[in-house]
Design an enzyme around this catalytic site. Structure first.
Site, short mmCIF file in Angstrom:
data_model
loop_
_atom_site.label_atom_id
_atom_site.label_comp_id
_atom_site.label_asym_id
_atom_site.label_seq_id
_atom_site.Cartn_x
_atom_site.Cartn_y
_atom_site.Cartn_z
N TYR A 67 87.60 -1.65 13.03
CA TYR A 67 88.66 -2.63 13.28
C TYR A 67 88.77 -3.61 12.11
O TYR A 67 89.87 -3.88 11.62
CB TYR A 67 88.37 -3.40 14.58
CG TYR A 67 89.31 -4.56 14.83
CD1 TYR A 67 90.55 -4.35 15.42
CD2 TYR A 67 88.96 -5.86 14.47
CE1 TYR A 67 91.42 -5.41 15.65
CE2 TYR A 67 89.82 -6.93 14.69
CZ TYR A 67 91.05 -6.70 15.28
OH TYR A 67 91.91 -7.76 15.50
N GLY A 68 87.64 -4.13 11.66
CA GLY A 68 87.65 -5.07 10.54
C GLY A 68 88.17 -4.43 9.27
O GLY A 68 88.97 -5.01 8.53
#
Length: 232
Positions: A163-164
């Site tokens: 996600y990051g």
């Protein structure tokens, strides 16, 4: 709720992905309250129907529901979504990428490869492909495309995994789209909301008292204010 003037988006068609989520649902409801016809795109029909019912109950224009699973959607399915919007709505003025996929904080070493691929698909690949497929409609309407980002200082830390990484890459994608579409009459906006009381945040801050965090109402309003300004 948003401070948008009544009718600020009258006659506009707004497509929101993740329309049943914390931010997405607020964006959809506030856009409808400002007069827009909203296309509610998301994975599960029942949550989308709840947003649909709230919009109708509030007196907004009747929205449309388009179920799509971003985790496994193919380019052909994104093309079908764009084609359906064009055929059924006649235009597309605003595309808001509010969908997000996050399973929780996990070390990269133990993150299943399948989870990595699914997260990149939802958070990075889907916004690219759907934007690409919607460009003819957005160009014809001199429309606006909004990418929802996240705080770099937060998602760049350990354990935010795919996600990051996807959110970092999304900033680069926004920059490229903005430069390439500058002369095409399509506005490309990025929006980084403040901390919000959402399911995604709860997965990362599970010990946090949610009452100490604001709802998505104000951020959604701020995002739509930027959209209205871009369309002016």
């Amino acid at each position: 709720m948003s401070a948008l003037k009544a009718g600020a988006l009258a006659g506009r068609v707004v497509l929101v992905t993740g329309a049943a989520g914390g931010l997405g649902s607020e964006l959809a409801k506030q856009a409808a309250a400002a007069g827009a016809t909203v296309v509610l795109a998301g994975r599960r029909v029942r949550p989308l129907e709840r947003v649909y019912d709230e919009i109708v109950a509030a007196g907004g224009p009747e929205p449309a529901i388009y179920p799509i699973n971003l985790e496994g959607a193919t380019p052909a399915e994104f093309a079908a979504l764009a084609d359906t919007v064009g055929q059924q709505c006649g235009r597309l003025d605003v595309l808001i990428h509010a969908a997000a996929g996050f399973g929780g904080l996990t070390p990269l070493e133990t993150l299943p490869a399948e989870d990595w691929l699914r997260s990149l698909q939802v958070n990075l690949n889907a916004p690219f492909v759907l934007t690409q497929q919607c460009l003819p409609l957005l160009r014809a309407a001199h429309g606006t495309c909004v990418f929802v980002l996240d705080e770099e200082a937060r998602v760049g830390k350990a354990y935010w995994n795919a996600y990051g990484v996807a959110k970092f890459a999304l900033r680069g994608l926004v920059s490229q789209w903005a430069q390439e579409l500058e002369s095409a009459g399509v506005h490309v906006l990025d929006f980084t909301p403040p901390p919000m009381r959402t399911t995604l945040r709860a997965r990362a801050y599970f010990a946090e008292n949610p009452e100490t965090v604001g709802t998505a109402d104000a951020p959604a309003g701020a995002c739509l204010q930027a959209v209205v300004a871009a369309l002016a």
